[in-house]
Design a protein around this motif. Structure first.
Motif, PDB file in Angstrom:
ATOM      1  N   ALA A 103       1.141  -6.703   2.719  1.00 23.94           N
ATOM      2  CA  ALA A 103       1.062  -5.428   2.467  1.00 23.94           C
ATOM      3  C   ALA A 103       1.633  -5.068   0.799  1.00 23.94           C
ATOM      4  O   ALA A 103       2.341  -6.033   0.362  1.00 23.94           O
ATOM      5  CB  ALA A 103       2.176  -4.779   3.493  1.00 23.94           C
ATOM      6  N   ILE A 104       1.232  -4.129   0.560  1.00 23.35           N
ATOM      7  CA  ILE A 104       1.768  -3.537  -0.880  1.00 23.35           C
ATOM      8  C   ILE A 104       3.033  -2.872  -0.586  1.00 23.35           C
ATOM      9  O   ILE A 104       3.259  -1.949  -0.106  1.00 23.35           O
ATOM     10  CB  ILE A 104       0.948  -2.625  -1.510  1.00 23.35           C
ATOM     11  CG1 ILE A 104      -0.316  -3.322  -1.757  1.00 23.35           C
ATOM     12  CG2 ILE A 104       1.603  -2.107  -2.951  1.00 23.35           C
ATOM     13  CD1 ILE A 104      -1.464  -2.548  -2.639  1.00 23.35           C
ATOM     14  N   VAL A 105       4.176  -3.516  -1.055  1.00 27.20           N
ATOM     15  CA  VAL A 105       5.618  -3.226  -0.705  1.00 27.20           C
ATOM     16  C   VAL A 105       6.378  -3.091  -2.107  1.00 27.20           C
ATOM     17  O   VAL A 105       6.270  -4.161  -2.846  1.00 27.20           O
ATOM     18  CB  VAL A 105       6.436  -3.964   0.288  1.00 27.20           C
ATOM     19  CG1 VAL A 105       7.642  -3.754   0.449  1.00 27.20           C
ATOM     20  CG2 VAL A 105       5.543  -4.050   1.392  1.00 27.20           C
ATOM     21  N   ASN A 106       6.910  -2.118  -2.348  1.00 26.85           N
ATOM     22  CA  ASN A 106       7.371  -1.894  -3.857  1.00 26.85           C
ATOM     23  C   ASN A 106       6.358  -2.201  -5.019  1.00 26.85           C
ATOM     24  O   ASN A 106       6.588  -2.602  -5.848  1.00 26.85           O
ATOM     25  CB  ASN A 106       8.704  -2.889  -4.192  1.00 26.85           C
ATOM     26  CG  ASN A 106       9.773  -2.630  -3.172  1.00 26.85           C
ATOM     27  OD1 ASN A 106      10.108  -1.130  -2.766  1.00 26.85           O
ATOM     28  ND2 ASN A 106      10.648  -3.597  -2.531  1.00 26.85           N
ATOM     29  N   GLY A 107       5.366  -1.650  -4.670  1.00 29.72           N
ATOM     30  CA  GLY A 107       4.276  -1.802  -5.575  1.00 29.72           C
ATOM     31  C   GLY A 107       3.608  -3.247  -5.809  1.00 29.72           C
ATOM     32  O   GLY A 107       2.587  -3.139  -6.478  1.00 29.72           O
ATOM     33  N   ARG A 108       3.852  -4.001  -4.863  1.00 25.43           N
ATOM     34  CA  ARG A 108       3.254  -5.133  -5.049  1.00 25.43           C
ATOM     35  C   ARG A 108       2.668  -5.827  -3.498  1.00 25.43           C
ATOM     36  O   ARG A 108       3.465  -5.857  -2.750  1.00 25.43           O
ATOM     37  CB  ARG A 108       4.279  -6.470  -5.569  1.00 25.43           C
ATOM     38  CG  ARG A 108       4.926  -6.171  -7.066  1.00 25.43           C
ATOM     39  CD  ARG A 108       3.636  -6.292  -8.064  1.00 25.43           C
ATOM     40  NE  ARG A 108       4.241  -5.804  -9.354  1.00 25.43           N
ATOM     41  CZ  ARG A 108       4.277  -6.782 -10.435  1.00 25.43           C
ATOM     42  NH1 ARG A 108       3.778  -7.882 -10.381  1.00 25.43           N
ATOM     43  NH2 ARG A 108       4.659  -6.152 -11.668  1.00 25.43           N
ATOM     44  N   GLY A 109       1.520  -6.592  -3.569  1.00 29.49           N
ATOM     45  CA  GLY A 109       0.890  -7.009  -2.395  1.00 29.49           C
ATOM     46  C   GLY A 109       0.000  -8.259  -3.081  1.00 29.49           C
ATOM     47  O   GLY A 109       0.054  -8.850  -4.130  1.00 29.49           O
ATOM     48  N   THR A 121      -1.285  -4.588  -7.626  1.00 26.93           N
ATOM     49  CA  THR A 121      -0.207  -3.612  -7.617  1.00 26.93           C
ATOM     50  C   THR A 121      -0.790  -2.420  -7.509  1.00 26.93           C
ATOM     51  O   THR A 121      -2.113  -1.945  -7.570  1.00 26.93           O
ATOM     52  CB  THR A 121       0.335  -3.552  -8.873  1.00 26.93           C
ATOM     53  OG1 THR A 121       1.399  -2.532  -9.345  1.00 26.93           O
ATOM     54  CG2 THR A 121      -0.700  -3.266 -10.305  1.00 26.93           C
ATOM     55  N   PRO A 123      -0.413   1.547  -4.659  1.00 29.54           N
ATOM     56  CA  PRO A 123       0.525   2.537  -3.800  1.00 29.54           C
ATOM     57  C   PRO A 123       0.693   1.565  -2.706  1.00 29.54           C
ATOM     58  O   PRO A 123       0.306   0.515  -2.249  1.00 29.54           O
ATOM     59  CB  PRO A 123      -0.363   3.472  -3.472  1.00 29.54           C
ATOM     60  CG  PRO A 123      -1.728   3.135  -3.606  1.00 29.54           C
ATOM     61  CD  PRO A 123      -1.826   2.289  -4.777  1.00 29.54           C
ATOM     62  N   GLU A 124       1.973   1.886  -1.738  1.00 30.18           N
ATOM     63  CA  GLU A 124       2.387   1.281  -0.484  1.00 30.18           C
ATOM     64  C   GLU A 124       1.226   1.328   0.445  1.00 30.18           C
ATOM     65  O   GLU A 124       0.693   2.431   0.736  1.00 30.18           O
ATOM     66  CB  GLU A 124       3.515   2.070  -0.002  1.00 30.18           C
ATOM     67  CG  GLU A 124       4.860   1.883  -1.147  1.00 30.18           C
ATOM     68  CD  GLU A 124       5.797   0.859  -1.000  1.00 30.18           C
ATOM     69  OE1 GLU A 124       5.901   0.423   0.106  1.00 30.18           O
ATOM     70  OE2 GLU A 124       6.186   0.558  -1.975  1.00 30.18           O
ATOM     71  N   LEU A 125       0.920   0.131   0.979  1.00 26.01           N
ATOM     72  CA  LEU A 125      -0.351   0.250   1.818  1.00 26.01           C
ATOM     73  C   LEU A 125       0.281  -0.993   2.772  1.00 26.01           C
ATOM     74  O   LEU A 125       0.599  -2.019   2.254  1.00 26.01           O
ATOM     75  CB  LEU A 125      -1.562  -0.089   1.056  1.00 26.01           C
ATOM     76  CG  LEU A 125      -2.246   1.015   0.135  1.00 26.01           C
ATOM     77  CD1 LEU A 125      -3.462   0.558  -0.373  1.00 26.01           C
ATOM     78  CD2 LEU A 125      -2.582   2.048   1.243  1.00 26.01           C
ATOM     79  N   PRO A 126      -0.305  -0.986   4.188  1.00 24.14           N
ATOM     80  CA  PRO A 126      -0.271  -1.797   5.103  1.00 24.14           C
ATOM     81  C   PRO A 126      -1.096  -3.014   4.971  1.00 24.14           C
ATOM     82  O   PRO A 126      -2.216  -2.880   4.113  1.00 24.14           O
ATOM     83  CB  PRO A 126      -0.321  -1.327   6.323  1.00 24.14           C
ATOM     84  CG  PRO A 126      -1.228  -0.105   6.085  1.00 24.14           C
ATOM     85  CD  PRO A 126      -0.980   0.412   4.896  1.00 24.14           C
TER      86      PRO A 126
END
Length: 152
Positions: A103-109, A121, A123-126
């Motif tokens: 998941a993208i958390v704090n802009g990183r996934g 990098t 948006p917040e996504l699961p």
């Protein structure tokens, strides 16, 4: 040393052959110009009775001349490649869509592309969300959710 003196102008042809082999083993269009200068110096040595000191001067002058001419020519007519993005692996993925493996958390996934995991990098996504690569910053891919206006 005596053998080198006996070879005379052939020394330049041998040096040219060595430089051309080096060009084949370490490509980059670098040794080729010095190899051409060695060939030209060899022809000068074959055609005229020139001392080794002047042969060395000719080699240096011709080396500089060949390098400068090649540099100017290649600036006007750069080499074309069938795969221009070969050394820019991240840029090659722009426009592709992939599923997030982290998941993208704090802009990183991260996403999996082929057998590699790429950091992304966006948006917040699961995890499992389909994303489209819209840019690259070094080895970091910039993504947006697939189908959004920014992906187009």
């Amino acid at each position: 040393m005596h053998t080198l003196a006996e070879l005379g102008a052939w020394n330049w042809m041998i040096l040219a052959a060595i430089l051309f082999v080096l060009e084949l083993t370490a490509p980059g269009i670098f040794f080729m110009w010095f190899g051409l200068a060695a060939v030209a110096t060899g022809f000068i040595a074959f055609g005229f009775d020139v001392g080794w000191q002047w042969q060395l001067v000719w080699f240096c002058l011709l080396s500089v001349a060949f390098v400068v001419v090649a540099w100017k020519y290649l600036r006007v007519y750069p080499l074309k490649s069938e795969r221009p993005l070969l050394n820019e692996r991240a840029v090659r993925h722009i426009g592709e869509s992939h599923d997030l493996v982290d998941a993208i958390v704090n802009g990183r996934g991260s996403v999996k592309i082929g057998d590699s995991i790429w950091r992304v990098t966006g948006p917040e996504l699961p995890r499992g969300t389909r994303v489209t690569v819209v840019g690259a910053d070094g080895s970091l891919l910039k993504v947006v959710p697939a189908g959004t206006a920014a992906a187009a």
